[in-house]
Design an enzyme around this catalytic site. Structure first.
Site, short mmCIF file in Angstrom:
data_model
loop_
_atom_site.label_atom_id
_atom_site.label_comp_id
_atom_site.label_asym_id
_atom_site.label_seq_id
_atom_site.Cartn_x
_atom_site.Cartn_y
_atom_site.Cartn_z
N CYS A 142 36.79 -8.74 7.12
CA CYS A 142 38.14 -9.30 7.06
C CYS A 142 38.39 -10.00 5.71
CB CYS A 142 38.38 -10.23 8.24
SG CYS A 142 40.15 -10.52 8.56
N HIS A 239 38.07 -6.24 13.04
CA HIS A 239 37.11 -7.06 13.80
C HIS A 239 36.48 -6.32 14.97
CE1 HIS A 239 37.82 -10.86 11.70
NE2 HIS A 239 39.10 -10.55 11.69
N GLU A 241 33.58 -6.78 15.86
CA GLU A 241 32.65 -7.72 16.49
C GLU A 241 33.32 -8.60 17.55
OE1 GLU A 241 34.60 -10.32 13.41
OE2 GLU A 241 34.04 -8.20 13.60
#
EC number: 2.3.1.31
Length: 317
Positions: A142, A239, A241
């Protein structure tokens, strides 16, 4: 194979309950292998949550990984107890003489600031430069990816008219030679990824001679994943994760902070009803991508940690 993290780290017990393989220091010493040394520069405000999300993915790979948690020395965040930082984190100054197989740099809630106005920008630039000689492979996420691209290649970020927020379909970028990059091995041609950002990087701004490869993108959300093979560097703007409820928590936070209407995250809640539980449709892709990164790191890193970066130093001499 398990991931080695401190037994008293808050994430330890939660990951153990989930069934993520974990290992203590004594058990790790009995295994006759060299664990992969991975540093995590955690710039996110909720550090324990980010620790757990990334340790979960690293711990699911078939290699023993020793995770070193890093924070900046030039800026101390006030969103995490000092005791947590003192117990589990080191600064880059503490480890700058060490070498690592991998480095992960997270996003940070500073994306609307010019890079140079971020309080720890100078230190972060030093860390980026250090990673070229002391880290075998880097994975930037990011804002961390935007910052690294800007530092190394002068690529700007652009402010979006509205926050890009939700779960978006991305496509694996086809290559002329038809070979799928190792990082994308096993991923579907189309896959879902959570997106949460106010800015973007545009392909038109990527220098033609920088050796940057676009691996995945979205018609709705833009660039997603870049790879710089020469330096074994990954730039992920979104993202994978994230947990199932991370976007929900961000939505609730934004509603509390804003006096006006806050847009729902796209393609996230069933029937766009935020009272209905969201469903995770990206978990498998997260494990695949991080597993591919760790495997590629393992296949190419020197057994002797001290040899990391020597080839780049010799090429620069």
């Amino acid at each position: 194979m398990p991931i080695k993290i401190p037994n008293d780290l808050p994430a330890f017990e939660k990951l153990r309950v989930e069934g993520v393989p974990l290992i203590g220091a004594d058990d790790a010493l009995r295994q006759d292998i060299r664990p992969m040394q991975v540093a995590l520069l955690n710039l996110m405000p909720d550090k324990p949550k980010t620790e757990m999300q990334l340790a979960r993915l690293l711990g699911a790979t078939p290699l023993q990984i020793e995770l070193t948690l890093l924070t900046t020395s030039s800026y101390r965040p006030n969103t995490v107890p000092l005791s947590h930082l003192q117990s589990f984190y080191q600064t880059w100054q503490d480890v700058r003489e060490r070498r690592f197989d991998g480095l992960i740099v997270t996003g940070a809630p500073v994306e609307l600031l010019p890079f140079e106005e971020v309080k720890y920008w100078n230190e972060l630039c030093q860390i980026f430069d250090w990673s070229r000689t002391n880290v075998h492979s880097s994975f930037h996420i990011c804002w961390g990816a935007q910052a690294a691209l800007y530092h190394f290649h002068g690529v700007p970020k652009h402010v979006l008219p509205v926050k890009r927020f939700g779960v978006f379909t991305h496509v694996v970028r086809e290559r002329q030679d038809t070979r799928r990059p190792n990082l994308m091995r096993g991923l579907d041609d189309y896959f879902q990824i959570p997106v949460s950002r106010h800015t973007e990087v545009r392909e038109a701004d990527l220098p033609a001679d920088a050796g940057l490869e676009v691996l995945a993108q979205s018609n709705a959300a833009g660039l997603c994943l870049l790879h710089e093979p020469r330096f074994r560097t990954v730039y992920m703007f979104n993202h994978l994760e994230y947990d199932t409820y991370t976007l929900h928590e961000e939505f609730q936070r934004d509603r509390l902070k804003s006096l006006g209407d806050v847009a729902l995250p796209s393609n996230y809640y069933p029937d766009d009803d935020y009272e209905k539980a969201p469903r995770n449709c990206w978990r498998a892709y997260a494990h695949l991508l991080f597993g591919n990164w760790v495997n590629e790191m393992y296949q190419t890193t020197p057994y002797d940690l001290e040899m990391i970066g020597r080839e780049r130093q010799a090429a620069a001499a």
